[in-house]
Design a protein around this motif. Structure first.
Motif: not given
Length: 671
Positions: A218-219, A221-222, A378, A390-391, A393, A395-397
């Motif tokens: 996850i981290v 991707k972020i 995060t 978190l999974r 896209r 929220y990551q964005d």
């Protein structure tokens, strides 16, 4: 002949002392009473002691057999790591032979699930083979490249990790080349440099959510999303790791120092025993202790990463003296707190906060005496709702946006000052507006000189002195804010950095609006189909601005006969750049697999390679037509011509990569 504990008859525990007692009774008939009494006492001691000795012997195997459970591997740009999981501490013999590392395991057996061969096909390691030499001996062979420096060590059991044998195949010249590249960035880069640190990686997964989501994935991707957003805003953004491999604390800090980073941001996702706990938080370094129990526990957990990630003994010590650190770091910690407070204000627009203030803890990864550093948690992976967030896209964005916005506020980018936002799109400033806008302030840092600042923002020392009422160029101090004249600081560009998609817009329409092509916009934004854009999406319109140097200009004019591989290069891209083919490059450079190239490697390029602007444009104009044959797929055609599949989709206006038919004519672009 060896003694096997399994063949001992348990009835001996009873039969042997009985026999002794019977023998004792029979002695009355042949010897005196006193002598017989002494014999009986000795017999009694034997009866008590012998069963105990036998029980101890039976409960402790003479030879413990170690089971080889699993083989795992990860590849970083400068090394490949092979990890052998074992059921107990392994007894190994290591030797180097021509082109391979041989590790022999004594008193060991192979798990039935283990493969006999693992093909890695990487620059450092070609393959790993497993051979059972006898009933209790196993040989593992790691086939390596000539330039590799191997290192083999064992690690004990920790948390959910079993005993391990670690085989590192390091490529020193790649690491040296990376250091050279980072120092070049330090010397030449005019833009602000941000180092982003995706936590954990490789053997260290970090926190794991109820659905099996791993923090390390996850981290990363972020962090990639954050890098892209910072590049859009005109910063130079670097990642401490580009993929799924572990980077020790020492190297993470080394990357920041060698790059002369202005900011160091470590990205993580939290976890705890209570699944109801949720929220984002920010942490800075404390040299005295933790500001809360949660901060203390988190620091203890994160500081274990080098052990879990598999750093050998003696390699994970802090190299900064605590006294010197305390002297230098007070101002840096205060700056980190300020940056963290700004970050929390933006992050709370994306998710609720666990702590409303920046927490302090002795994180080893933040021990950079002169670089503002922050660790961002995060969300909580242990919370089911936040794991789901978190999974996604989205929220990551959003999280990447919040941190990027903070960077923009904390150290404004001269590049972004060229544009103003109107109805969701960025448009170039008019000359009048550029002159009016006194775009930003610059905060003086340790080691700054007025000449250096003027050069960075493309202005003059005299202009800066006049704008800030400075009487002597030597009378500036750390922390002083200088106003940078807006017109002098930036050159107005003809194209904005990106466009926000509005309802009803198409890729072709957007490209036409900015006098570019749909293919160019698709390439910049990794769009696989012209129909896959959505309202609110930010499309990059121009490449990252590049500062040209005299040295760079001279290099462009040279006739290129060799090419030095850089981070992120693929053989396909290099072939396309020089108007040649992948097979030709492989043949000229004796490359077995197109995936086995590494940073710093020198590739021979054909003498007739186009290397001037004129030749490059001619290559771009070349266009082939390919007639689809029965059994063809777009992937096969793209591979044949060394093109991305998405490029063929967009060039030919295909709605889907799967919708092609025999006899169809496809345009193959020349570039």
């Amino acid at each position: 002949m060896s003694f096997d504990a399994k063949i001992v008859n348990p009835f001996l525990l009873f039969n042997f002392p009985v026999a002794l007692v019977i023998g004792g009774r029979s002695c009355y008939s042949s010897i005196s009473k006193n002598k017989c009494t002494r014999i009986m006492k000795k017999t009694a001691l034997t009866v008590i002691a012998l069963p105990l000795l036998l029980l101890i012997f039976l409960s402790t195997p003479v030879f413990a057999i170690t089971k080889i459970l699993n083989i795992r591997h990860w590849t970083a740009p400068d090394h490949t790591r092979v990890v052998v999981d074992t059921s107990a501490e392994a007894h190994i013999n290591v030797k180097e032979e021509e082109g391979k590392i041989v590790v022999e395991f004594e008193k060991s057996v192979v798990s039935p699930d283990l493969l006999k061969e693992y093909v890695l096909d990487k620059p450092a390691v070609r393959k790993v083979s497993v051979t059972s030499l006898s009933a209790d001996r196993v040989r593992i062979e790691v086939y390596i490249a000539r330039s590799v420096q191997p290192r083999v060590f064992t690690l004990g059991k920790i948390l959910d990790k079993p005993h391990r044998v670690v085989i590192d195949a390091n490529i020193p010249e790649v690491e040296e080349q990376e250091t050279v590249e980072r120092k070049k960035v330090k010397r030449r880069e005019k833009k602000k440099i941000i180092v982003i640190d995706p936590g954990h990686g490789g053997e260290d997964p970090g926190a794991i959510g109820p659905r099996g989501t791993k923090e390390k994935d996850i981290v990363l991707k972020i962090s990639r999303a954050l890098r892209d957003k910072l590049v859009e805003r005109g910063y130079k953004a670097l990642l401490t790791r580009e993929g799924d491999y572990y980077v020790p604390f020492k190297k993470r800090l080394k990357i920041a120092r060698e790059s002369n980073a202005d900011l160091f941001i470590s990205i993580h996702a939290d976890a705890c025993g209570s699944r109801s706990v949720r929220g984002a938080s920010a942490y800075c370094l404390s040299t005295r202790g933790a500001s809360s129990e949660a901060a203390r526990l988190l620091a203890e957990s994160q500081n274990l990463s080098d052990i879990i990630g598999g750093v050998p003994n003696g390699q994970n010590n802090d190299e900064t003296d605590p006294i010197i650190l305390n002297m230098l770091q007070t101002e840096t910690i205060n700056q980190s707190k300020s940056f963290g407070a700004m970050a929390l204000e933006n992050i709370k627009k994306v998710n609720q906060l666990k702590f409303s203030k920046v927490q302090e803890a002795p994180f080893r990864v933040l021990k950079l005496p002169d670089i503002t550093s922050l660790l961002v948690e995060t969300a909580y992976l242990s919370n089911a709702h936040e794991e789901s967030l978190l999974r996604t896209r989205a929220y990551q964005d959003d999280m990447a946006w919040a941190i990027a916005a903070t960077v923009t506020q904390y150290i404004p980018s001269p590049y972004l000052a060229q544009f103003e936002e109107k109805d969701g799109a960025y448009e170039p400033l008019s000359k009048k507006a550029a002159h009016k806008r006194e775009s930003f302030f610059y905060k003086i840092e340790r080691g700054d000189r007025l000449e250096k600042i003027a050069q960075r923002f493309e202005t003059t020392v005299q202009e800066l002195m006049k704008e800030n009422n400075i009487r002597s160029k030597n009378r500036i101090y750390v922390g002083q804010k200088l106003r940078i004249p807006g017109a002098a600081a930036v050159a107005v560009s003809s194209s904005p950095p990106f466009h926000v998609v509005q309802r009803g817009e198409t890729l072709n329409g957007i490209a036409k609006k900015y006098s570019t092509t749909a293919l160019h916009v698709a390439k910049l934004n990794a769009i696989e189909s012209p129909n896959r854009i959505y309202v609110g999406q930010k499309l990059r319109l121009v490449d990252e601005p590049k500062a040209r140097t005299e040295e760079g200009t001279r290099e462009d004019k040279k006739t290129a006969t060799t090419y030095v591989v850089k981070r992120g290069d693929r053989l396909t891209d290099i072939a396309k750049k020089y108007g040649t083919t992948v097979p030709d490059l492989m043949q000229r450079n004796n490359i077995i697999s197109k995936n086995r190239i590494y940073v710093g490697q020198k590739l021979a390029i054909a003498e007739n390679t186009p290397n001037t602007e004129t030749n490059a444009s001619e290559v771009a104009k070349r266009e082939e037509i390919y007639v689809v044959k029965k059994g063809d797929t777009l992937e096969i055609i793209a591979q044949r011509y060394g093109k991305p599949t998405s490029e063929l989709v967009i060039t030919n206006g295909l709605k889907s990569k799967n919708k092609i038919y025999a006899g169809q004519k496809l345009k193959i672009p020349g570039e």
